[in-house]
Design a protein around this motif. Structure first.
Motif, short mmCIF file in Angstrom:
data_model
loop_
_atom_site.label_atom_id
_atom_site.label_comp_id
_atom_site.label_asym_id
_atom_site.label_seq_id
_atom_site.Cartn_x
_atom_site.Cartn_y
_atom_site.Cartn_z
N ALA A 63 0.84 -1.21 0.00
CA ALA A 63 0.00 0.00 0.00
C ALA A 63 0.88 1.26 0.00
O ALA A 63 0.36 2.37 -0.07
CB ALA A 63 -0.91 -0.01 1.21
N VAL A 118 -1.17 -19.64 14.64
CA VAL A 118 -2.37 -20.03 13.89
C VAL A 118 -2.60 -19.01 12.80
O VAL A 118 -2.83 -17.83 13.07
CB VAL A 118 -3.61 -20.13 14.81
CG1 VAL A 118 -4.76 -20.78 14.05
CG2 VAL A 118 -3.29 -20.92 16.07
N ALA A 120 -1.27 -18.90 8.46
CA ALA A 120 -0.04 -18.75 7.68
C ALA A 120 -0.15 -17.57 6.73
O ALA A 120 0.18 -17.65 5.55
CB ALA A 120 0.28 -20.03 6.93
N SER A 143 -5.59 -23.33 7.98
CA SER A 143 -6.76 -24.10 7.54
C SER A 143 -6.80 -24.29 6.02
O SER A 143 -7.33 -25.29 5.54
CB SER A 143 -8.05 -23.45 8.04
OG SER A 143 -8.16 -22.16 7.54
N GLY A 148 0.06 -18.49 2.97
CA GLY A 148 0.11 -17.16 2.35
C GLY A 148 -1.04 -16.26 2.79
O GLY A 148 -1.01 -15.07 2.58
N LEU A 153 -5.25 -16.34 -0.96
CA LEU A 153 -6.70 -16.58 -0.96
C LEU A 153 -7.49 -15.39 -1.50
O LEU A 153 -8.56 -15.56 -2.08
CB LEU A 153 -7.18 -16.90 0.46
CG LEU A 153 -6.48 -18.07 1.15
CD1 LEU A 153 -6.91 -18.18 2.60
CD2 LEU A 153 -6.78 -19.38 0.41
N VAL A 445 -3.29 -3.26 6.05
CA VAL A 445 -2.53 -3.59 4.85
C VAL A 445 -1.36 -4.50 5.19
O VAL A 445 -1.01 -4.69 6.36
CB VAL A 445 -2.03 -2.31 4.13
CG1 VAL A 445 -3.20 -1.53 3.54
CG2 VAL A 445 -1.22 -1.44 5.07
C1 LIG Z 1 -9.03 -9.11 -1.72
C2 LIG Z 1 -8.00 -8.40 -0.89
C3 LIG Z 1 -7.03 -7.64 -1.51
C4 LIG Z 1 -6.07 -6.98 -0.76
N1 LIG Z 1 -5.10 -6.27 -1.40
C5 LIG Z 1 -4.10 -5.70 -0.68
C6 LIG Z 1 -3.03 -5.03 -1.34
O1 LIG Z 1 -2.98 -4.94 -2.57
N2 LIG Z 1 -2.06 -4.47 -0.57
C7 LIG Z 1 -2.05 -4.55 0.79
O2 LIG Z 1 -1.12 -4.06 1.43
N3 LIG Z 1 -3.06 -5.19 1.45
C8 LIG Z 1 -4.07 -5.77 0.74
N4 LIG Z 1 -5.08 -6.43 1.40
C9 LIG Z 1 -5.02 -6.51 2.88
C10 LIG Z 1 -4.07 -7.64 3.33
O3 LIG Z 1 -4.24 -8.77 2.52
C11 LIG Z 1 -4.27 -7.97 4.80
O4 LIG Z 1 -4.10 -6.80 5.57
C12 LIG Z 1 -3.27 -9.04 5.27
O5 LIG Z 1 -3.38 -10.20 4.49
C13 LIG Z 1 -3.48 -9.39 6.74
O6 LIG Z 1 -2.56 -10.40 7.11
P1 LIG Z 1 -2.86 -11.43 8.28
O7 LIG Z 1 -1.64 -12.27 8.38
O8 LIG Z 1 -3.32 -10.68 9.47
O9 LIG Z 1 -4.13 -12.27 7.81
P2 LIG Z 1 -4.43 -13.16 6.53
O10 LIG Z 1 -3.59 -12.82 5.38
O11 LIG Z 1 -5.90 -13.08 6.33
O12 LIG Z 1 -4.05 -14.63 6.99
C14 LIG Z 1 -4.79 -15.32 7.97
C15 LIG Z 1 -4.65 -16.81 7.76
O13 LIG Z 1 -5.25 -17.50 8.86
C16 LIG Z 1 -5.93 -18.63 8.38
N5 LIG Z 1 -6.95 -19.01 9.36
C17 LIG Z 1 -8.06 -18.32 9.68
N6 LIG Z 1 -8.76 -18.98 10.64
C18 LIG Z 1 -8.06 -20.11 10.93
C19 LIG Z 1 -8.25 -21.17 11.82
N7 LIG Z 1 -9.31 -21.23 12.64
N8 LIG Z 1 -7.34 -22.18 11.85
C20 LIG Z 1 -6.26 -22.15 11.05
N9 LIG Z 1 -6.02 -21.14 10.17
C21 LIG Z 1 -6.90 -20.13 10.11
C22 LIG Z 1 -6.51 -18.16 7.06
O14 LIG Z 1 -6.82 -19.26 6.21
C23 LIG Z 1 -5.36 -17.31 6.51
O15 LIG Z 1 -4.48 -18.09 5.75
C24 LIG Z 1 -6.07 -7.08 0.67
C25 LIG Z 1 -7.06 -7.84 1.29
C26 LIG Z 1 -8.01 -8.50 0.53
C27 LIG Z 1 -9.06 -9.31 1.23
#
Ligand SMILES: Cc1cc2nc3c(=O)[nH]c(=O)nc-3n(C[C@H](O)[C@H](O)[C@H](O)COP(=O)(O)OP(=O)(O)OC[C@H]3O[C@@H](n4cnc5c(N)ncnc54)[C@H](O)[C@@H]3O)c2cc1C
Length: 628
Positions: A63, A118, A120, A143, A148, A153, A445
């Protein structure tokens, strides 16, 4: 070259490097940009990679808050910092097995404590990366069939090729992290089991449930939830879109092409069963959307572009916000329009219209304002309405956390926003259970998720009675003959080359990356904010020469009494003269006031100064953190 070491006002110097300050992981953006400008590509890569195990990914889809802060943006356009990160990382193929960053981060001896992570996603994997390097035993439970998180996803292939994700995740796993895919906390392993088997737990489960919309017709067949749609499309499952798909809002889909595109994706994912189903046909309960629903429009845009690539004939995106208010990146909106997506601004969904249980259109009403006078999300509508004919509606109005795995564990508290309650060290209300990323902060982000991953690792280490000591080595590099590159102010921001619209089929990546000439040119545009004009008041004879020669008119020589009342200078004046500026008699002393935002580091002031009272100096700092 000379050096000096006292840093009189660290905050001033930090403020002067706004790109680094704006980056949640304090990447030395300016330094890698400048390194590319002078063909030092490996140095650029190491600078970009040092704080960031997802440097390749973020080189494509960050971002880039650094660009919003970039001072060059005040002159013409900001440096394309994100594109230059891609430039630097593209020149180091991790897949080839050679990662020069390894020497930056040597692993520590084993420490005998076990941590469960919990999720990835970017937060979980960054934390895993750091903890493994610190010598902890780390197991990541995910899950989905692939690691990634939203990289895989949510974000479509055409913005982020899957080889890039795989390469970076593999590199993290190679540090000694054990990954368990297809394991859902709360279903395949209970929270109680996890807590009893590990010494600490990080919950980094993101926001993987789409928000639903409580309007008539939300139960009709042909209504999809945006996140479910993207997860299924990205994992390669078949999605039956119509010809006209509205992403909320809406549009048209050609099913045959959609199937072909979905199969193409299927081959690479090896997926066999859908993760989440279409909710419309099963008549799931619709709930009232919360204000946070419009926090990010990226999923809406991604859904719209994905729908078009899946073969829809018409895809329309209905946005409550005006074009200027849209939270989506304007460049992404532009690309979406270029691909044929129609963006309908200032319309809000009122009803999904149907016949025989199937969607036939979306009734929208004109939105006159999105936020109320207190800045709260509170859309107001006029009486103007229209129906957009369609056979598929994709609701991409925000995400929420699925915290069902907590069941019965009341010691881990949830906030009224439905996210996990944490303290400043990212620990939840239960000792030893930490949370980070979107599940702890709401939709944000990627670079924030990386920052959280680092912070969580440090907090877990300290929780185990480990110590972390930070030392900062500072020195000023004093330049005798400072010069900016010839013609740097005339170089325009380089435009990212993109695939022509008629070749944007299937998974083909749209952005192609800068070529070498573009990379070098863009690097040379940097204003080199780390170089400062340092004024020695004891040498200044108030001749006004520096003020006269400054091409940007950023210097002013004023009587000291004129700066009275300005808190920023008052402390300095008191220190020097033992009294407030208000008590100084006029003509006793003068001050040079500099507008740092306008300074282009041309050094003409230093060259002109007859008493060498002005020097060009770069504050070079190296942070070292020792973990014991
Ligand atoms: C469609 C979309 C486009 C985006 N585009 C951008 C972009 O271009 N640039 C940017 O900076 N940000 C972007 N974002 C925001 C960014 O993707 C998120 O801020 C970031 O992925 C958050 O990371 P995280 O590790 O917190 O969660 P996540 O990336 O959501 O990862 C969480 C993981 O936990 C797993 N999980 C959930 N519940 C369980 C469970 N009970 N047991 C085991 N595993 C579980 C999920 O399957 C997932 O793999 C976008 C978001 C979306 C939805």
């Amino acid at each position: 070259m000379r050096y000096s070491v006292t840093v009189p006002d660290q905050e001033y110097f930090d403020r002067n490097i706004p790109c680094r300050t704006a980056c949640p992981i304090h990447t030395e953006c300016g330094r890698y940009v400048q390194a590319i400008g002078i063909s030092r590509d490996e140095e650029a890569y190491l600078l970009a990679r040092a704080p960031n195990p997802f440097a390749y990914v973020l080189g494509r889809i960050c971002a880039h808050p650094c660009e919003d802060a970039c001072r060059r943006g005040k002159i013409d356009e900001p440096i394309a910092i994100c594109a230059l990160k891609r430039y630097a990382t593209d020149r180091h193929n991790l897949g080839g097995g050679h990662d020069p960053a390894r020497k930056l981060l040597p692993p520590a001896a084993k420490r005998g404590k076990k941590v469960a992570i919990v999720g990835a996603g970017v937060c979980g994997l960054t934390c895993a990366h750091d903890l493994a390097l610190l010598g902890y035993s780390v197991d990541v439970f995910e899950s989905a069939p692939v690691p990634g998180g939203m990289l895989y996803l949510g974000i479509p292939h055409f913005r982020l090729p899957r080889e890039i994700i795989k390469m970076e995740v593999d590199n993290i796993l190679a540090r000694g992290v054990t990954l368990h895919t297809r394991v859902t906390l709360g279903r395949d392993i209970s929270f109680a089991e996890l807590r009893s088997q590990f010494d600490a737990v990080l919950l980094a489960t993101g926001l993987n449930k789409g928000r639903e919309l409580n309007i008539p017709g939300a139960h009709l067949a042909g209504v999809y939830n945006g996140i479910d749609f993207l997860i299924n499309a990205n994992l390669g499952y078949e999605i039956e879109l119509g010809k006209r798909v509205v992403v909320v809002g809406g549009g048209n889909v050609a099913i045959d092409v959609a199937r072909a595109a979905v199969r193409l994706v299927n081959e690479s994912s090896g997926a066999t069963e859908p993760l989440a189903g279409r909710h419309g046909a099963s008549g799931a309960e619709a709930t009232q959307p919360e204000p946070a629903a419009t926090e990010s429009l990226q999923p809406a845009l991604d859904a719209a572009r994905m729908a078009l690539r899946s073969g829809a004939e018409q895809v329309c995106l209905v946005s409550l916000e005006s074009r200027q208010q849209m939270p989506a990146w304007q460049s992404e909106v532009h690309e979406a329009e270029h691909e044929g997506i129609v963006v309908e601004n200032s319309w809000g969904p009122k009803e999904i219209v149907g016949s025989d249980g199937v969607v036939t259109g979306l009734r929208v009403r004109a939105c006159v304002s999105v936020f109320d006078e207190n800045g709260r999300f509170n859309p107001a509508f006029s009486d103007e309405e229209k129906v957009i004919p369609c056979d598929t509606v994709v609701l991409a109005i925000g995400q929420q956390a699925d915290l069902s795995f907590l069941g019965g564990h009341e010691d881990v508290q949830v906030t009224p926003r439905g996210i996990l309650k944490i303290d400043e060290n990212l620990m939840t209300t239960a000792p030893g259970v930490f949370a980070g990323g979107d599940v702890a902060f709401g939709p944000r982000v990627l670079v924030e998720a990386v920052a959280n991953g680092h912070r969580a690792a440090r907090s877990i280490h300290v929780f185990f009675n480990g110590k972390s000591t930070k030392t900062v080595l500072s020195r000023f590099r004093i330049f005798n003959n400072w010069e900016m590159p010839r013609g740097f102010l005339g170089i325009p921001r380089q435009t990212m080359p993109v695939l022509p619209a008629n070749r944007r089929i299937g998974i083909a990546e749209v952005e192609l990356g800068f070529d070498e000439a573009q990379g070098r040119a863009e690097g040379l545009r940097c204003l080199k904010c780390q170089v400062n004009t340092i004024f020695d008041g004891s040498k200044c004879i108030l001749c006004n020469g520096c003020v006269d020669i400054c091409p940007e008119n950023c210097l002013r020589l004023v009587d000291l009494t004129q700066v009275q009342g300005d808190e920023r200078y008052e402390a300095l004046i008191r220190k020097r003269y033992g009294m407030s500026a208000a008590n100084l008699s006029p003509g006793r002393a003068g001050a040079i006031i500099k507008n740092e935002e306008k300074c282009i580091r041309c050094a003409l002031c230093a060259q002109r100064c007859p008493t060498q009272a002005i020097t060009m100096e770069a504050l070079e700092q190296q942070e070292r953190e020792v973990f014991e």
